[in-house]
Design an enzyme around this catalytic site. Structure first.
Site, PDB file in Angstrom:
ATOM      1  N   PHE A 155       0.723  -1.231  -0.181  1.00 35.83           N
ATOM      2  CA  PHE A 155      -0.090  -0.112  -0.018  1.00 35.83           C
ATOM      3  C   PHE A 155       0.852   1.179  -0.022  1.00 35.83           C
ATOM      4  O   PHE A 155       0.659   2.146   0.768  1.00 35.83           O
ATOM      5  CB  PHE A 155      -0.948   0.105   1.300  1.00 35.83           C
ATOM      6  N   GLY A 156       1.777   1.074  -0.966  1.00 35.68           N
ATOM      7  CA  GLY A 156       2.692   2.431  -1.155  1.00 35.68           C
ATOM      8  C   GLY A 156       1.887   3.352  -2.200  1.00 35.68           C
ATOM      9  O   GLY A 156       0.592   3.379  -2.249  1.00 35.68           O
ATOM     10  N   ARG A 157       2.694   4.123  -3.040  1.00 37.74           N
ATOM     11  CA  ARG A 157       2.094   5.139  -3.847  1.00 37.74           C
ATOM     12  C   ARG A 157       1.163   4.224  -4.855  1.00 37.74           C
ATOM     13  O   ARG A 157      -0.043   4.985  -5.089  1.00 37.74           O
ATOM     14  CB  ARG A 157       3.087   5.719  -4.690  1.00 37.74           C
ATOM     15  N   ILE A 158       1.497   3.360  -5.439  1.00 31.80           N
ATOM     16  CA  ILE A 158       0.915   2.774  -6.534  1.00 31.80           C
ATOM     17  C   ILE A 158      -0.417   2.053  -6.043  1.00 31.80           C
ATOM     18  O   ILE A 158      -1.635   2.117  -6.441  1.00 31.80           O
ATOM     19  CB  ILE A 158       1.477   1.685  -7.222  1.00 31.80           C
ATOM     20  N   ARG A 178       3.619  -3.931   4.570  1.00 30.16           N
ATOM     21  CA  ARG A 178       4.578  -4.160   5.870  1.00 30.16           C
ATOM     22  C   ARG A 178       4.399  -3.176   7.158  1.00 30.16           C
ATOM     23  O   ARG A 178       4.316  -3.790   8.186  1.00 30.16           O
ATOM     24  CB  ARG A 178       6.142  -3.904   5.104  1.00 30.16           C
ATOM     25  N   ALA A 238       3.223  -5.632 -10.423  1.00 31.18           N
ATOM     26  CA  ALA A 238       4.370  -5.321  -9.725  1.00 31.18           C
ATOM     27  C   ALA A 238       5.694  -5.782 -10.235  1.00 31.18           C
ATOM     28  O   ALA A 238       6.363  -5.297 -11.117  1.00 31.18           O
ATOM     29  CB  ALA A 238       4.015  -5.629  -8.047  1.00 31.18           C
ATOM     30  N   ARG A 239       5.941  -7.173  -9.775  1.00 27.12           N
ATOM     31  CA  ARG A 239       7.065  -7.656 -10.437  1.00 27.12           C
ATOM     32  C   ARG A 239       6.681  -9.082 -10.604  1.00 27.12           C
ATOM     33  O   ARG A 239       6.318  -9.793  -9.561  1.00 27.12           O
ATOM     34  CB  ARG A 239       8.429  -7.650  -9.671  1.00 27.12           C
ATOM     35  N   GLU A 268      10.656 -13.007 -17.669  1.00 26.64           N
ATOM     36  CA  GLU A 268      10.278 -12.072 -18.981  1.00 26.64           C
ATOM     37  C   GLU A 268      11.235 -12.235 -19.695  1.00 26.64           C
ATOM     38  O   GLU A 268      12.557 -11.964 -19.603  1.00 26.64           O
ATOM     39  CB  GLU A 268      10.002 -10.705 -18.548  1.00 26.64           C
ATOM     40  N   HIS A 286       4.276  -6.147 -19.855  1.00 23.32           N
ATOM     41  CA  HIS A 286       4.978  -5.229 -18.844  1.00 23.32           C
ATOM     42  C   HIS A 286       4.772  -3.644 -19.439  1.00 23.32           C
ATOM     43  O   HIS A 286       5.686  -3.167 -19.837  1.00 23.32           O
ATOM     44  CB  HIS A 286       6.311  -5.391 -18.859  1.00 23.32           C
ATOM     45  N   GLY A 288       2.973  -1.327 -17.477  1.00 25.20           N
ATOM     46  CA  GLY A 288       2.678  -0.436 -16.461  1.00 25.20           C
ATOM     47  C   GLY A 288       2.818   0.914 -16.715  1.00 25.20           C
ATOM     48  O   GLY A 288       1.962   1.778 -16.528  1.00 25.20           O
TER      49      GLY A 288
HETATM   50  C1  DGY Z   1       9.294   0.251 -13.217  1.00 24.99           C
HETATM   51  O1  DGY Z   1       9.835   1.424 -13.322  1.00 24.99           O
HETATM   52  O2  DGY Z   1       9.689  -0.406 -12.117  1.00 24.99           O
HETATM   53  C2  DGY Z   1       8.263  -0.455 -14.181  1.00 24.99           C
HETATM   54  O3  DGY Z   1       8.241  -1.655 -14.097  1.00 24.99           O
HETATM   55  C3  DGY Z   1       8.692  -0.076 -15.482  1.00 24.99           C
HETATM   56  O4  DGY Z   1       7.626  -0.092 -16.208  1.00 24.99           O
END
Ligand code: DGY
Length: 325
Positions: A155-158, A178, A238-239, A268, A286, A288
């Site tokens: 629950f950070g910025r994004i 966290r 996220a990742r 990826e 990817h 985002g």
């Molecule tokens: C980042 O900046 O970490 C993003 O995944 C790139 O799109």
């Protein structure tokens, strides 16, 4: 004297123009991921490396830049592509581009949520294949979003930007992070704090917004996925390695969860093969932060960071500030 910069991949035009004006620029000649040998050759004799999230920046690359290399400016907010400990040991600041990709990434996460809930990928495939025979009362019935519970993991910025979008859709919000927010921040976010296990078991949609670290590696695995509702949908912008992709495919195939909207993958650009055969997933490459405005801002921040170091100042977005201690 202009700083000598190695850029591993071309960036949006406004960023290229700024670099051309303010730096002595060497650009990797081909528009593809540079090999380790190409990164090492590119960085030799340079003051700054402007790299991106697909470049593996390890001790060997850092040593190839020695003794001139003074900063590694990553084009991305995530920096798990860089061996930060190795950079810190060499007193090289590593920088990232936080803040500017928050909205674009939350938009994409919400787009995946809607697309997966409403079976858009499946529907598009049907229409494009020329197999749509007309409206049917029971065709491709999806999941309701309004009134559903969204579980935010991170629950950070994004995560907060995702919550803002979800509130506009009338969703109920629960989160795990966290660090728990203060009561007033929780009230303004309209989100209830729960344990990770509770978030997973209560939510109709789970959206991942944690950084990738050793602690979040396979945070979603066979055991944690099994806590989700059979109808629940997982969104990951996220990742990739935050999710055990093989376990996810098994859960989707077995129908122990309802679906997934994925923008990031464990290896990826390779995907766990089982994903291709599943209709209940929506897959994106990817994307985002992939808007021209966002990528331009990311590039400008990366340039701000490297120019600051070249001017003998602290860069605005240093992820290993201990190098200045
Ligand atoms: C980042 O900046 O970490 C993003 O995944 C790139 O799109």
């Amino acid at each position: 004297m202009k700083p000598k910069v190695f850029l591993s991949r071309r960036l949006p035009p406004a960023v290229m123009d700024r670099l051309a004006t303010h730096a002595d620029l060497r650009v990797h000649p081909e528009d593809r991921v540079a090999t380790p040998a190409e990164l090492a050759a590119g960085v030799r004799g340079r003051d700054a490396l402007l790299c991106n999230i697909t470049d593996r920046i390890d001790a060997a690359v850092l040593d190839a830049g020695s003794p001139t290399l003074r900063v590694v400016a990553n084009f991305g907010v995530g920096f798990n592509n860089i061996d930060v400990a190795a950079a810190t040991a060499r007193r090289i600041p590593v920088t990232n581009t936080p803040g500017v990709l928050t909205d674009a990434t939350a938009d994409l996460a919400f787009a995946l949520l809607l697309a997966t809930a409403r079976r858009l990928g499946e529907g598009e495939r049907l229409v494009r294949a020329g197999q749509w025979t007309g409206w049917e009362p029971m065709q491709m019935l999806g999941a309701d979003v309004t009134g559903a519970t969204l579980g935010l993991v991170g629950f950070g910025r994004i995560g907060k930007a995702m919550a803002q979008r979800a509130r506009a859709f009338g969703m109920r919000l629960v989160y795990w992070n966290r660090t728990r927010l203060s009561p007033s921040d929780e009230a303004s976010a309209g989100a209830m704090y729960l344990s990770l296990a509770e978030v997973l078991s209560q939510a109709d949609f789970i959206s991942l917004h944690v950084a990738y670290t050793p602690e979040t590696h396979h945070l979603l695995n066979a055991a944690t996925l099994s806590r989700m509702k059979r109808t629940a949908i997982l969104i990951n912008t996220a990742r990739g390695p935050v999710v055990d992709e093989a376990a996810l495919v098994q859960a989707l195939q077995a129908g122990t969860i309802g679906g997934a909207g994925l923008d990031v993958f464990e290896r990826e650009p390779q995907l766990e093969p089982g994903l291709f055969g599943l209709n209940n997933v929506v897959l994106a490459p990817h994307l985002g932060s992939a808007t021209i405005g966002t990528r331009t801002k990311m590039g400008m921040i990366a340039v701000d960071n490297l120019l600051a170091v070249a001017a003998g100042q602290r860069p605005p977005n240093c992820v290993n500030p201990q190098v200045f201690a």
